[in-house]
Design a protein around this motif. Structure first.
Motif, PDB file in Angstrom:
ATOM      1  N   PRO A 322       0.817  -1.216   0.000  1.00  0.00           N
ATOM      2  CA  PRO A 322       0.000   0.000   0.000  1.00  0.00           C
ATOM      3  C   PRO A 322       0.852   1.267   0.000  1.00  0.00           C
ATOM      4  O   PRO A 322       1.961   1.291   0.551  1.00  0.00           O
ATOM      5  N   VAL A 323       0.300   2.310  -0.603  1.00  0.00           N
ATOM      6  CA  VAL A 323       1.028   3.567  -0.782  1.00  0.00           C
ATOM      7  C   VAL A 323       0.233   4.729  -0.201  1.00  0.00           C
ATOM      8  O   VAL A 323      -0.975   4.838  -0.412  1.00  0.00           O
ATOM      9  N   ALA A 338      -5.424   4.135  -6.125  1.00  0.00           N
ATOM     10  CA  ALA A 338      -4.724   3.077  -5.389  1.00  0.00           C
ATOM     11  C   ALA A 338      -3.790   3.617  -4.318  1.00  0.00           C
ATOM     12  O   ALA A 338      -2.995   2.869  -3.753  1.00  0.00           O
ATOM     13  N   ALA A 339      -3.864   4.912  -4.035  1.00  0.00           N
ATOM     14  CA  ALA A 339      -3.024   5.500  -2.984  1.00  0.00           C
ATOM     15  C   ALA A 339      -3.877   6.353  -2.062  1.00  0.00           C
ATOM     16  O   ALA A 339      -4.906   6.918  -2.474  1.00  0.00           O
ATOM     17  N   LEU A 340      -3.447   6.440  -0.817  1.00  0.00           N
ATOM     18  CA  LEU A 340      -4.005   7.415   0.125  1.00  0.00           C
ATOM     19  C   LEU A 340      -3.212   8.704  -0.067  1.00  0.00           C
ATOM     20  O   LEU A 340      -1.977   8.683  -0.008  1.00  0.00           O
ATOM     21  N   TYR A 341      -3.894   9.802  -0.301  1.00  0.00           N
ATOM     22  CA  TYR A 341      -3.193  11.056  -0.598  1.00  0.00           C
ATOM     23  C   TYR A 341      -3.167  11.987   0.603  1.00  0.00           C
ATOM     24  O   TYR A 341      -4.077  11.982   1.441  1.00  0.00           O
ATOM     25  N   PHE A 342      -2.113  12.803   0.665  1.00  0.00           N
ATOM     26  CA  PHE A 342      -1.989  13.811   1.718  1.00  0.00           C
ATOM     27  C   PHE A 342      -1.379  15.079   1.159  1.00  0.00           C
ATOM     28  O   PHE A 342      -0.784  15.088   0.078  1.00  0.00           O
ATOM     29  N   ASP A 343      -1.564  16.167   1.892  1.00  0.00           N
ATOM     30  CA  ASP A 343      -0.903  17.430   1.595  1.00  0.00           C
ATOM     31  C   ASP A 343       0.554  17.281   2.035  1.00  0.00           C
ATOM     32  O   ASP A 343       0.823  17.116   3.225  1.00  0.00           O
ATOM     33  N   PRO A 344       1.519  17.330   1.116  1.00  0.00           N
ATOM     34  CA  PRO A 344       2.912  17.060   1.495  1.00  0.00           C
ATOM     35  C   PRO A 344       3.526  18.100   2.419  1.00  0.00           C
ATOM     36  O   PRO A 344       4.578  17.851   3.016  1.00  0.00           O
ATOM     37  N   TYR A 345       2.853  19.258   2.557  1.00  0.00           N
ATOM     38  CA  TYR A 345       3.371  20.305   3.444  1.00  0.00           C
ATOM     39  C   TYR A 345       2.843  20.154   4.867  1.00  0.00           C
ATOM     40  O   TYR A 345       3.290  20.843   5.767  1.00  0.00           O
ATOM     41  N   ARG A 353      -2.546   9.804   7.552  1.00  0.00           N
ATOM     42  CA  ARG A 353      -2.531   8.711   6.567  1.00  0.00           C
ATOM     43  C   ARG A 353      -1.771   7.497   7.097  1.00  0.00           C
ATOM     44  O   ARG A 353      -2.153   6.346   6.825  1.00  0.00           O
ATOM     45  N   ILE A 354      -0.728   7.725   7.855  1.00  0.00           N
ATOM     46  CA  ILE A 354       0.011   6.610   8.460  1.00  0.00           C
ATOM     47  C   ILE A 354      -0.897   5.850   9.421  1.00  0.00           C
ATOM     48  O   ILE A 354      -0.933   4.611   9.429  1.00  0.00           O
ATOM     49  N   ILE A 355      -1.654   6.599  10.212  1.00  0.00           N
ATOM     50  CA  ILE A 355      -2.592   5.970  11.155  1.00  0.00           C
ATOM     51  C   ILE A 355      -3.649   5.174  10.397  1.00  0.00           C
ATOM     52  O   ILE A 355      -4.008   4.056  10.784  1.00  0.00           O
ATOM     53  N   GLN A 356      -4.150   5.739   9.291  1.00  0.00           N
ATOM     54  CA  GLN A 356      -5.135   5.016   8.494  1.00  0.00           C
ATOM     55  C   GLN A 356      -4.568   3.684   7.978  1.00  0.00           C
ATOM     56  O   GLN A 356      -5.267   2.663   7.945  1.00  0.00           O
ATOM     57  N   LEU A 357      -3.307   3.689   7.560  1.00  0.00           N
ATOM     58  CA  LEU A 357      -2.693   2.472   7.047  1.00  0.00           C
ATOM     59  C   LEU A 357      -2.514   1.409   8.125  1.00  0.00           C
ATOM     60  O   LEU A 357      -2.308   0.236   7.815  1.00  0.00           O
ATOM     61  N   CYS A 358      -2.587   1.823   9.366  1.00  0.00           N
ATOM     62  CA  CYS A 358      -2.510   0.853  10.473  1.00  0.00           C
ATOM     63  C   CYS A 358      -3.859   0.193  10.755  1.00  0.00           C
ATOM     64  O   CYS A 358      -3.939  -0.729  11.573  1.00  0.00           O
ATOM     65  N   PHE A 366      -6.196  -1.429   0.208  1.00  0.00           N
ATOM     66  CA  PHE A 366      -5.160  -0.810  -0.618  1.00  0.00           C
ATOM     67  C   PHE A 366      -4.124  -1.814  -1.111  1.00  0.00           C
ATOM     68  O   PHE A 366      -3.431  -1.547  -2.093  1.00  0.00           O
ATOM     69  N   VAL A 367      -4.024  -2.962  -0.468  1.00  0.00           N
ATOM     70  CA  VAL A 367      -3.198  -4.053  -1.016  1.00  0.00           C
ATOM     71  C   VAL A 367      -3.766  -4.465  -2.372  1.00  0.00           C
ATOM     72  O   VAL A 367      -3.034  -4.593  -3.364  1.00  0.00           O
ATOM     73  N   GLU A 368      -5.070  -4.676  -2.424  1.00  0.00           N
ATOM     74  CA  GLU A 368      -5.710  -5.098  -3.669  1.00  0.00           C
ATOM     75  C   GLU A 368      -5.678  -3.990  -4.714  1.00  0.00           C
ATOM     76  O   GLU A 368      -5.432  -4.251  -5.902  1.00  0.00           O
TER      77      GLU A 368
END
Length: 396
Positions: A322-323, A338-345, A353-358, A366-368
């Motif tokens: 997952p990305v 296929a990715a979770l997006y965030f504001d890079p700033y 987003r890291i918490i969501q991936l947990c 998101f693996v699929e």
């Protein structure tokens, strides 16, 4: 007969990096052309710089075909073009410091994007500076001579569009950016061929994993970030997000580490983080080793501020990793849904987003998605690589 000159210097180190996306792109295109060119119709010449590192795989592949290498340290670029009566020249990254004199040769080059104009500098660069001199220089570029800096960058790009070059770019985003900054360029003036990976040449099914054992890393128990030394990749903000989470959400991330590759000097980051034992830094590593690290990661985090295409997310998706990535420039075009997006700033948004991936349910979905998106993009890349090879070697 077509006298074709391939600029292999584009694959060699730049002042910023030994390995870079444009260089990898140039290697792939080169190897593809070696597979398909017709020696009865094309005389294939290769220009390179003997004073810089070069991938031995490229030299060996060309040697097997008895192709002619031209060293720009021994013959000037002008002499090469004249002496060998070059009809067509291609460069994956046309270096303005090399004084090519093309005479009547057709010039084709790839403009990977207008990063320097879209993202000339960001204040995060100051955290990467390892000396007072470098920090002062970047501060002046950011806050005092900003307009002058942008004008200089504009002029550097302008050379692609005021000369009679044939332009290739790697994404619809990059094409639109070129047309935005250089309004005289028309839609039909630019060819779009998506940026390929080595998967379009061969199947890298055997993954090298010694770094997991030697670095005490467990499979699926680490997040991975790449190109750590380059400020434009914005890994500093992601690392600070992780460092906060290791304190604020210690239980959630207690079994995880963070791997960052492409870091020749880890003190650039360690001077800002508290949980140093949770981070593993690697210098630049070979492609096969990197693939092993990517394949066995829990998730890939890509906080890049600007991309013309962006290889790394797709390369991780190949393995169902997952990305979470920046929602900027070409990244959404390539990664789709296929990715979770965030504001890079926003460090807080990266943390979210890291918490969501947990969350296992979100993670598994998101693996699929990753596998599906990889297959879609890979098919597009293969088709475009074939089309690009035909375009470069076309006999008129």
């Amino acid at each position: 007969m077509l006298n074709f000159l391939y600029d292999l210097t584009a694959t060699q180190p730049t002042p910023d990096s030994k390995f870079h996306g444009a260089g990898t792109y140039g290697e792939i295109v080169f190897l593809k052309l070696l597979q398909v060119f017709d020696a009865q119709k094309v005389i294939f010449f290769i220009a390179y710089d003997s004073k810089r590192y070069i991938n031995e795989e490229l030299l060996n592949a060309a040697d097997k075909l008895n192709l002619t290498f031209l060293d720009i340290q021994k013959e000037s670029p002008k002499e090469i073009c004249s002496k060998y009566k070059i009809d067509r020249f291609y460069s994956a990254l046309l270096d303005e410091s090399i004084p090519w004199k093309f005479a009547n040769a057709q010039v084709i080059t790839t403009v990977h994007g207008l990063r320097g104009l879209e993202m000339p500098l960001d204040k995060i660069v100051l955290t990467y500076d390892r000396s007072v001199k470098a920090r002062v220089k970047d501060f002046l570029k950011l806050y005092i001579f900003n307009k002058r800096q942008i004008a200089k960058i504009y002029k550097g790009y302008e050379r692609f569009f005021v000369n009679d070059y044939k332009i290739i770019t790697v994404s619809n985003h990059s094409k639109a950016s070129i047309m935005s900054f250089f309004s005289k360029i028309k839609d039909e003036d630019i060819k779009v061929f998506s940026s390929p990976t080595f998967d379009q040449l061969k199947d890298d099914s055997i993954l090298e994993m010694p770094l997991l054992k030697t670095s005490n890393l467990a499979v699926k128990k680490y997040f991975i970030l790449t190109s750590g030394a380059r400020w434009i990749k914005n890994n500093m903000r992601a690392i600070l997000a992780f460092d906060d989470l290791f304190i604020e959400n210690a239980q959630l991330l207690k079994d995880f580490k963070v791997v960052i590759t492409g870091v020749p000097d880890k003190t650039v980051f360690t001077r800002y983080i508290k949980n140093k034992d949770k981070f593993v830094f690697f210098d630049y590593i070979e492609r096969d080793l990197l693939a092993g690290l990517e394949a066995n990661a829990y998730a890939f985090i890509y906080p890049s501020l600007n991309e013309g295409f962006g290889y790394p997310p797709v390369e991780s998706m190949k393995y169902g990793v997952p990305v979470a990535a920046s929602g900027t420039s070409s990244i959404p075009e390539i990664c789709g849904d296929a990715a979770l997006y965030f504001d890079p700033y926003s460090i807080s948004e990266i943390k979210n987003r890291i918490i969501q991936l947990c969350n296992k349910e979100i993670y598994n979905s998101f693996v699929e998605k990753a596998k599906s998106q990889y297959n879609k993009v890979s098919m597009m890349q293969k088709k475009d690589l074939d089309s690009m090879a035909e375009y470069l070697l076309e006999i008129k």
